[in-house]
Design a protein around this motif. Structure first.
Motif, PDB file in Angstrom:
ATOM      1  N   GLU A 134       4.223   2.684  -9.737  1.00 18.91           N
ATOM      2  CA  GLU A 134       3.534   1.793 -10.457  1.00 18.91           C
ATOM      3  C   GLU A 134       2.427   1.327  -9.805  1.00 18.91           C
ATOM      4  OE1 GLU A 134       6.849  -1.043 -10.924  1.00 18.91           O
ATOM      5  OE2 GLU A 134       7.060  -0.223 -13.147  1.00 18.91           O
ATOM      6  N   LEU A 135       2.283   1.115  -8.554  1.00 17.58           N
ATOM      7  CA  LEU A 135       1.258   0.892  -7.725  1.00 17.58           C
ATOM      8  C   LEU A 135       0.082   2.029  -8.066  1.00 17.58           C
ATOM      9  CD1 LEU A 135       0.076  -0.987  -5.470  1.00 17.58           C
ATOM     10  CD2 LEU A 135       1.214   0.676  -3.798  1.00 17.58           C
ATOM     11  N   ILE A 136       0.514   3.131  -7.727  1.00 20.16           N
ATOM     12  CA  ILE A 136      -0.532   4.267  -8.100  1.00 20.16           C
ATOM     13  C   ILE A 136      -1.045   4.235  -9.306  1.00 20.16           C
ATOM     14  CG2 ILE A 136      -0.783   6.789  -8.120  1.00 20.16           C
ATOM     15  CD1 ILE A 136       1.153   6.817  -5.454  1.00 20.16           C
ATOM     16  N   CYS A 137      -0.199   4.040 -10.551  1.00 17.55           N
ATOM     17  CA  CYS A 137      -0.570   3.869 -11.785  1.00 17.55           C
ATOM     18  C   CYS A 137      -1.979   2.911 -11.887  1.00 17.55           C
ATOM     19  CB  CYS A 137       0.235   3.526 -12.737  1.00 17.55           C
ATOM     20  SG  CYS A 137       1.400   5.034 -13.202  1.00 17.55           S
ATOM     21  N   LEU A 138      -1.497   1.638 -11.071  1.00 20.06           N
ATOM     22  CA  LEU A 138      -2.645   0.453 -11.008  1.00 20.06           C
ATOM     23  C   LEU A 138      -3.796   1.058 -10.310  1.00 20.06           C
ATOM     24  CD1 LEU A 138      -0.174  -2.401 -10.471  1.00 20.06           C
ATOM     25  CD2 LEU A 138      -1.522  -2.091 -12.393  1.00 20.06           C
ATOM     26  N   LEU A 139      -3.755   1.820  -9.303  1.00 15.51           N
ATOM     27  CA  LEU A 139      -4.861   1.939  -8.283  1.00 15.51           C
ATOM     28  C   LEU A 139      -5.853   3.108  -9.211  1.00 15.51           C
ATOM     29  CD1 LEU A 139      -3.337   2.301  -4.722  1.00 15.51           C
ATOM     30  CD2 LEU A 139      -5.006   1.071  -5.629  1.00 15.51           C
ATOM     31  N   CYS A 140      -4.984   4.150  -9.586  1.00 19.90           N
ATOM     32  CA  CYS A 140      -5.890   5.245 -10.031  1.00 19.90           C
ATOM     33  C   CYS A 140      -5.488   6.052 -11.252  1.00 19.90           C
ATOM     34  CB  CYS A 140      -6.195   6.302  -8.875  1.00 19.90           C
ATOM     35  SG  CYS A 140      -4.695   6.672  -8.083  1.00 19.90           S
ATOM     36  N   GLY A 141      -4.538   5.358 -12.013  1.00 26.88           N
ATOM     37  CA  GLY A 141      -3.905   5.895 -13.221  1.00 26.88           C
ATOM     38  C   GLY A 141      -2.695   6.992 -12.702  1.00 26.88           C
ATOM     39  N   GLU A 142      -2.265   7.697 -13.918  1.00 28.90           N
ATOM     40  CA  GLU A 142      -1.234   8.548 -13.370  1.00 28.90           C
ATOM     41  C   GLU A 142      -1.223   9.154 -12.203  1.00 28.90           C
ATOM     42  OE1 GLU A 142       1.893   8.994 -15.164  1.00 28.90           O
ATOM     43  OE2 GLU A 142       1.763   7.270 -16.486  1.00 28.90           O
ATOM     44  N   PRO A 143      -0.203   9.539 -11.357  1.00 29.33           N
ATOM     45  CA  PRO A 143      -0.230  10.234 -10.426  1.00 29.33           C
ATOM     46  C   PRO A 143      -0.619  11.661 -10.596  1.00 29.33           C
ATOM     47  CG  PRO A 143       2.106   9.754 -10.534  1.00 29.33           C
ATOM     48  CD  PRO A 143       1.135   8.680 -11.714  1.00 29.33           C
ATOM     49  N   ASP A 144      -1.254  12.281  -9.786  1.00 30.29           N
ATOM     50  CA  ASP A 144      -1.489  13.719 -10.030  1.00 30.29           C
ATOM     51  C   ASP A 144      -0.251  14.349  -9.676  1.00 30.29           C
ATOM     52  OD1 ASP A 144      -1.478  14.231  -7.227  1.00 30.29           O
ATOM     53  OD2 ASP A 144      -3.633  14.659  -7.136  1.00 30.29           O
ATOM     54  N   LYS A 145      -0.272  15.824  -9.627  1.00 33.38           N
ATOM     55  CA  LYS A 145       0.967  16.879  -9.471  1.00 33.38           C
ATOM     56  C   LYS A 145       1.625  16.576  -8.157  1.00 33.38           C
ATOM     57  CE  LYS A 145       2.459  21.517  -9.828  1.00 33.38           C
ATOM     58  NZ  LYS A 145       2.147  22.810 -10.291  1.00 33.38           N
ATOM     59  N   GLN A 146       0.639  16.675  -7.246  1.00 38.94           N
ATOM     60  CA  GLN A 146       1.231  16.426  -5.774  1.00 38.94           C
ATOM     61  C   GLN A 146       1.752  15.287  -5.405  1.00 38.94           C
ATOM     62  OE1 GLN A 146      -1.551  17.909  -6.552  1.00 38.94           O
ATOM     63  NE2 GLN A 146      -2.094  19.728  -5.218  1.00 38.94           N
ATOM     64  N   MET A 147       1.053  14.117  -5.946  1.00 34.51           N
ATOM     65  CA  MET A 147       1.816  12.674  -5.783  1.00 34.51           C
ATOM     66  C   MET A 147       3.054  12.473  -6.576  1.00 34.51           C
ATOM     67  SD  MET A 147      -1.673  10.107  -6.526  1.00 34.51           S
ATOM     68  CE  MET A 147      -3.308  10.830  -6.258  1.00 34.51           C
ATOM     69  N   ALA A 148       2.968  13.131  -7.856  1.00 38.79           N
ATOM     70  CA  ALA A 148       4.177  13.034  -8.435  1.00 38.79           C
ATOM     71  C   ALA A 148       5.534  13.884  -7.663  1.00 38.79           C
ATOM     72  CB  ALA A 148       3.846  13.783  -9.999  1.00 38.79           C
ATOM     73  N   ALA A 149       5.212  14.879  -7.162  1.00 36.94           N
ATOM     74  CA  ALA A 149       6.016  15.703  -6.294  1.00 36.94           C
ATOM     75  C   ALA A 149       6.636  14.924  -5.166  1.00 36.94           C
ATOM     76  CB  ALA A 149       5.488  16.999  -5.941  1.00 36.94           C
ATOM     77  N   ALA A 150       5.894  14.160  -4.619  1.00 44.36           N
ATOM     78  CA  ALA A 150       6.226  13.272  -3.531  1.00 44.36           C
ATOM     79  C   ALA A 150       7.037  12.129  -4.057  1.00 44.36           C
ATOM     80  CB  ALA A 150       4.923  12.804  -2.658  1.00 44.36           C
ATOM     81  N   LEU A 151       6.671  11.441  -5.223  1.00 46.41           N
ATOM     82  CA  LEU A 151       7.576  10.276  -5.539  1.00 46.41           C
ATOM     83  C   LEU A 151       8.802  11.025  -6.029  1.00 46.41           C
ATOM     84  CD1 LEU A 151       4.409   8.309  -7.274  1.00 46.41           C
ATOM     85  CD2 LEU A 151       5.653   7.875  -5.329  1.00 46.41           C
ATOM     86  N   TYR A 152       8.609  12.001  -6.892  1.00 49.61           N
ATOM     87  CA  TYR A 152       9.641  12.362  -7.473  1.00 49.61           C
ATOM     88  C   TYR A 152      11.052  12.682  -6.168  1.00 49.61           C
ATOM     89  CZ  TYR A 152      13.484  15.416 -10.068  1.00 49.61           C
ATOM     90  OH  TYR A 152      14.494  15.907 -10.520  1.00 49.61           O
ATOM     91  N   THR A 153      10.489  13.427  -5.281  1.00 51.28           N
ATOM     92  CA  THR A 153      11.378  13.472  -4.010  1.00 51.28           C
ATOM     93  C   THR A 153      11.909  12.248  -3.706  1.00 51.28           C
ATOM     94  OG1 THR A 153       9.900  15.318  -3.444  1.00 51.28           O
ATOM     95  CG2 THR A 153      11.502  14.426  -1.784  1.00 51.28           C
ATOM     96  N   GLY A 154      11.220  11.271  -3.607  1.00 48.93           N
ATOM     97  CA  GLY A 154      11.626   9.797  -3.115  1.00 48.93           C
ATOM     98  C   GLY A 154      12.821   9.309  -4.152  1.00 48.93           C
ATOM     99  N   ILE A 155      12.350   9.483  -5.335  1.00 53.72           N
ATOM    100  CA  ILE A 155      13.502   8.894  -6.269  1.00 53.72           C
ATOM    101  C   ILE A 155      14.663   9.853  -6.422  1.00 53.72           C
ATOM    102  CG2 ILE A 155      13.915   8.640  -8.831  1.00 53.72           C
ATOM    103  CD1 ILE A 155      10.962   7.864  -8.886  1.00 53.72           C
ATOM    104  N   SER A 156      14.618  11.055  -6.343  1.00 48.64           N
ATOM    105  CA  SER A 156      15.739  11.840  -6.547  1.00 48.64           C
ATOM    106  C   SER A 156      16.591  11.754  -5.226  1.00 48.64           C
ATOM    107  CB  SER A 156      15.236  13.276  -6.819  1.00 48.64           C
ATOM    108  OG  SER A 156      16.136  14.430  -6.084  1.00 48.64           O
ATOM    109  N   THR A 157      15.894  11.740  -4.062  1.00 47.20           N
ATOM    110  CA  THR A 157      16.873  11.855  -2.646  1.00 47.20           C
ATOM    111  C   THR A 157      17.675  10.153  -2.878  1.00 47.20           C
ATOM    112  OG1 THR A 157      15.167  11.099  -1.548  1.00 47.20           O
ATOM    113  CG2 THR A 157      15.699  13.428  -1.340  1.00 47.20           C
ATOM    114  N   ASP A 158      16.906   9.189  -3.091  1.00 49.36           N
ATOM    115  CA  ASP A 158      17.390   7.761  -2.859  1.00 49.36           C
ATOM    116  C   ASP A 158      18.598   7.659  -4.045  1.00 49.36           C
ATOM    117  OD1 ASP A 158      16.365   6.754  -0.608  1.00 49.36           O
ATOM    118  OD2 ASP A 158      15.973   5.106  -1.505  1.00 49.36           O
TER     119      ASP A 158
END
Lengths: 320, 320
Positions: A134-158
């Motif tokens: 949500e923070l990144i959406c506020l900062l620069c819109g939808e995350p790009d593919k690399q940011m998305a992979a990082a965030l997906y990893t965080g969500i999936s592992t937690d």
């Protein structure tokens, strides 16, 4: 204790500042790594100078996340921590260097101590990566593919890949958004969930060999000796989650793992199903924890500890 | 070959009819069970008479789904199959009784043979339960809690809890909708993913004991003998997914499972990572399958089969 702020203000701070140092917690996991590097890439995308700092080396299985940022060297003007509940969890040397000058903390732990000057904590988020999305959406819109992979990893592992009860409908909605960026979530999940180092396999097989059943298979005790660790070559990270095994057996209500330590004592991990409280069980040995997962320490050998644990476990089923 | 229809038409048929028999596939899994019983409950909610029929007994771990419908006895006027790719997969006795009189088929398999009078097949759906979610929304609005639990089970089991590459953003969006009905998804996932029968644990430990590594740990061979099955008390269902273990070891590129059969031969399961093709590997022994997962049969003892397999595996790494 610092101030509480909302997410818009947090985004505003990051927009205003430059030379931003991002701190992630010690013994870094997928969530803190995902948060830190996604934010770093977002800031770099906004032409800011930013880097991630951690007291411990990040496991190489996260290389696809680490490689998504440009290494930058600078004297920080603004320090932000992500997924850090307490500054102590930065570990050394980061704690001594930056522990008392953290400008902004973004976290999802209910136990957060509001140690930064400004703090945004949302304990309803399954992973801090949800907040970072949500923070990144506020900062620069939808995350790009690399940011998305990082965030997906965080969500999936937690969330144990959306398996644990911290998962919410919002978790799934964010996962859907991240997947739309074309990330290779299948490969991410394979690396995170379906890959075991050989030493873990070796240790697991010795641990399974040690599993004994009592009280009509309602109690399972597994022991991990120092010799087993040595023989398998497993380190503490390889032991992650292994205490879940005894309770996974159908019908087991009390699953106990006894881990032999240096210095003549054992660390005990207890997982239970209804109606047994793991916290109450461990309290009998001076330990504590949650209703379904708790721990304690017992002096003596694994055999001595197991005997004491079994004696207590038996009272649960003989009393009924 | 029957007609293709859209989902609105499928919903219309069900709305028009009564005394509806729902067929699910043999050796029923979470998806076909989730679909069948969610639809049955939806139809019963619409005051229709409906029941689910399967050639095999449903495992008692799905009791929370089975208990969500009212048992009803009637002579069917309309027959619908869910998650069935080919009428043969109904198994006996259902195939002989109803195989040639299926009015409507709702499925997600690309291999569907359009065996019913009218067919709705969406191969982009990760689970047939995704389609059933949409169908139930058309029939009676958002599913209630029990229907949601059944459909969530179908989606979660068919995607390895959102881990497999069949998962799509839509899968997550539907999961979010289902979770909003207040289902106990944590307990569902615990039953489906974190519960093992004791015989499986015993077999797994013997199988892990048998695992041997070759070619600088790039090849792992695991053997499951008939004696191991007997000793552990494991049946074929308990063996589900066990072939995944050898390739899970970090660094292994060819993971082989050799299962001794009655009659002097072995069933071989091969899982690989890039650049090794499991299908090509197994083709050398007259078998076949997918790029990453394939199978074949080899005459002889487990030792003889393992030797032949290892000899072939070695050529992959010696050639390089």
């Amino acid at each position: 204790m610092g101030m509480k702020i909302d997410l818009q203000t947090a985004a505003q701070r990051l927009r205003e500042k430059d030379n931003i140092l991002i701190l992630i917690h010690q013994f870094p996991d997928g969530d803190t790594i995902g948060c830190g590097f996604a934010l770093c890439r977002a800031l770099q995308t906004l032409s800011k100078t930013a880097r991630v700092l951690c007291s411990h080396t990040v496991n190489q299985k996260y290389d696809y996340i680490l490689n998504s940022v440009t290494p930058q060297c600078f004297e920080p003007d603004f320090v932000v921590s992500v997924d850090v509940a307490d500054q102590k969890l930065l570990g050394e040397p980061v704690l001594s260097a930056y522990g008392d000058r953290i400008d902004l903390s973004i976290d999802h732990h209910g136990s957060n101590t509001f140690f930064a000057k400004e703090n945004y904590v949302d304990a309803s988020a399954a992973a801090a990566s949800e907040i970072l999305y949500e923070l990144i959406c506020l900062l620069c819109g939808e995350p790009d593919k690399q940011m998305a992979a990082a965030l997906y990893t965080g969500i999936s592992t937690d969330t144990g890949c959306f398996k644990f009860t911290n998962t919410t409908p919002k978790t799934h909605l964010i996962a859907a958004k991240l997947m739309e960026r074309g990330i290779d979530y299948g490969e991410i999940n394979r690396i995170m969930f379906d890959t075991k180092v050989k030493s873990r396999i070796l240790l697991e097989r010795m641990a399974l060999d040690s599993m004994r059943f009592f009280c009509d298979d309602k109690v399972a005790i597994m022991t991990i000796t120092r010799e087993m660790k040595q023989k398998s070559g497993a380190d503490d990270e390889d032991l992650n989650g292994i205490s879940a095994l005894p309770r996974q057996v159908e019908g087991v209500l009390i699953g106990i793992t006894v881990r032999e330590q240096e210095g003549g004592y054992c660390k005990i991990s207890v997982r239970t199903h209804e109606p047994v409280s793991a916290a109450e069980f461990c309290a009998k040995f001076g330990g504590g924890g949650h209703v379904r997962a708790a721990g304690c320490e017992i002096k003596g050998s694994v055999e001595e500890a197991s005997e004491q644990l079994l004696a207590l476990a038996k009272t649960y089923f003989e009393a009924k």
